[in-house]
Write an enzyme that holds these catalytic residues in place. Structure first.
Site, short mmCIF file in Angstrom:
data_model
loop_
_atom_site.label_atom_id
_atom_site.label_comp_id
_atom_site.label_asym_id
_atom_site.label_seq_id
_atom_site.Cartn_x
_atom_site.Cartn_y
_atom_site.Cartn_z
N LYS A 1 8.77 6.98 3.17
CA LYS A 1 9.89 5.60 2.52
C LYS A 1 10.80 4.67 3.06
O LYS A 1 10.68 4.20 3.54
CB LYS A 1 9.76 5.62 0.39
CG LYS A 1 8.56 5.49 -0.22
CD LYS A 1 9.13 6.26 -1.68
CE LYS A 1 10.43 6.38 -1.85
NZ LYS A 1 9.96 7.57 -1.80
N ARG B 1 10.50 18.08 -7.16
CA ARG B 1 10.42 16.99 -7.04
C ARG B 1 9.08 16.28 -6.47
O ARG B 1 8.75 15.20 -7.91
CB ARG B 1 10.78 16.79 -5.28
CG ARG B 1 11.92 17.47 -5.24
CD ARG B 1 12.57 16.04 -3.79
NE ARG B 1 12.75 15.55 -2.93
CZ ARG B 1 12.61 15.68 -1.76
NH1 ARG B 1 12.20 16.31 -0.82
NH2 ARG B 1 13.03 14.16 -1.60
N ARG C 1 13.13 5.18 -10.42
CA ARG C 1 12.41 6.00 -10.70
C ARG C 1 11.94 6.15 -12.06
O ARG C 1 11.31 7.34 -11.97
CB ARG C 1 13.66 7.64 -9.90
CG ARG C 1 12.31 7.03 -8.13
CD ARG C 1 12.83 8.50 -7.62
NE ARG C 1 12.98 9.06 -6.64
CZ ARG C 1 13.55 8.98 -5.63
NH1 ARG C 1 14.37 7.96 -5.02
NH2 ARG C 1 13.50 9.88 -4.42
N ARG D 1 10.01 19.25 7.40
CA ARG D 1 10.57 18.02 8.31
C ARG D 1 12.52 18.28 8.94
O ARG D 1 12.76 20.01 7.57
CB ARG D 1 11.09 17.44 7.05
CG ARG D 1 11.36 15.94 7.39
CD ARG D 1 11.44 14.15 6.44
NE ARG D 1 12.22 15.05 5.15
CZ ARG D 1 12.27 13.60 4.37
NH1 ARG D 1 11.21 12.85 4.08
NH2 ARG D 1 13.04 14.42 3.17
N ARG E 1 16.65 19.91 4.67
CA ARG E 1 17.53 19.62 3.70
C ARG E 1 17.10 20.74 2.63
O ARG E 1 16.36 21.80 2.20
CB ARG E 1 17.11 18.17 3.05
CG ARG E 1 17.66 16.89 3.76
CD ARG E 1 17.01 15.46 3.69
NE ARG E 1 16.75 15.56 2.32
CZ ARG E 1 16.01 13.86 2.71
NH1 ARG E 1 15.94 12.99 2.66
NH2 ARG E 1 15.61 14.47 0.84
P1 AMP Z 1 15.41 10.63 -2.08
O1 AMP Z 1 16.22 10.52 -0.55
O2 AMP Z 1 14.67 9.00 -1.95
O3 AMP Z 1 14.29 11.24 -2.05
O4 AMP Z 1 16.20 10.49 -3.07
C1 AMP Z 1 17.11 12.35 -2.91
C2 AMP Z 1 17.16 12.74 -3.92
O5 AMP Z 1 18.59 11.44 -4.42
C3 AMP Z 1 16.31 12.67 -5.08
O6 AMP Z 1 15.06 13.85 -5.03
C4 AMP Z 1 17.00 12.61 -6.90
O7 AMP Z 1 17.68 13.57 -6.52
C5 AMP Z 1 17.91 11.65 -6.25
N1 AMP Z 1 17.72 9.94 -6.35
C6 AMP Z 1 17.50 9.14 -5.87
N2 AMP Z 1 17.25 8.22 -5.42
C7 AMP Z 1 17.24 8.86 -7.80
C8 AMP Z 1 17.36 7.40 -8.50
N3 AMP Z 1 15.93 6.28 -8.79
N4 AMP Z 1 17.15 7.95 -9.55
C9 AMP Z 1 17.48 9.35 -9.64
N5 AMP Z 1 17.36 10.46 -8.80
C10 AMP Z 1 17.72 9.62 -7.83
#
Ligand code: AMP
Length: 217
Positions: free
Chosen positions: A13, A171, A88, A127, A160
């Protein structure tokens, strides 16, 4: 154009969002990036979010929705945006619809990046991120010439916390439980467009941009 990108963690994404946002000349708004920036600056929001992020869980809806509401109120988002990683959950999607309706507007398209779980695990577990410049490498698909050293800036690479095996499993469960229902939510609104997100990054970008063209993007 007002666009949302959905897909499991590791679907690409973030990468596709960069290209698509540039193509559409709209800001890319990534909730994950905003949370990470808050974590590294040690803000109260960052301290709260980190607990959930490190465990592979979603940050609570209320916190996330308030953060997005503030971001969408900034002037650069008034004519369009690409949301990466938000919504999400179904409550987040409903809140977004309401927030946009209050502004007299609505989403145009929700693009789903489709990849299966095995591919997601391979992508995420390999990654590595550079501590110096932030560039993302991959032990299998995009390796550095020296182990764990960034080819671009010479700094050390790290994994990470949320890309570690046990967190990836969490996740994926979170995705299946809370985020996958968005496919039906937006499908019922007639806004969902699915894209095959396997194969080379450039091929996925071409598919995404072709799909947008048929919606005037
Ligand atoms: P990402 O980089 O988009 O995978 O986001 C990393 C982490 O941030 C996720 O695993 C969640 O803990 C938090 N996060 C990001 N976007 C959201 C969202 N829309 N709702 C809740 N948690 C989020």
């Amino acid at each position: 154009m007002r666009l949302v990108l959905v897909g499991p963690p590791g679907a690409g994404k973030g990468t596709q969002a960069e290209f698509i946002a540039a193509h559409l000349a709209v800001p890319k708004i990534s909730t994950g990036d905003i949370f990470r920036a808050n974590v590294s600056q040690g803000t109260p929001l960052g301290v709260e979010a980190k607990r959930y992020m490190d465990a592979g869980q979603l940050v609570p809806d209320e916190v996330t929705i308030n953060m997005v509401r503030d971001r969408l109120a900034e002037p650069d988002a008034s004519d369009g945006f690409l949301l990466d990683g938000f919504p999400r959950t179904v409550p987040q999607a409903s809140a977004l619809d309401k927030l946009l309706a209050d502004l007299g507007t609505a989403l145009d398209i929700v693009m789903e990046l489709v990849v299966d779980d095995d591919e997601v695990i391979r992508r995420l577990s390999g990654r590595r991120t550079c501590r110096g410049c932030g560039k993302i490498w991959h032990v299998e698909f995009d390796p550095t010439s020296k182990d764990n050293i960034c080819d671009r800036c010479g700094s050390e690479l790290f994994q990470r916390d949320d890309d570690k095996a046990e967190t990836i499993a969490n996740r994926l469960v979170e995705y299946a439980d809370k985020t996958a229902p968005l496919v039906d939510f937006y499908g019922a609104q007639g806004k969902l467009v699915g894209i095959d997100a396997t194969g080379p990054v450039e091929d996925v970008t071409v598919r995404a941009i072709d799909a947008l063209r048929s919606y005037g993007g």
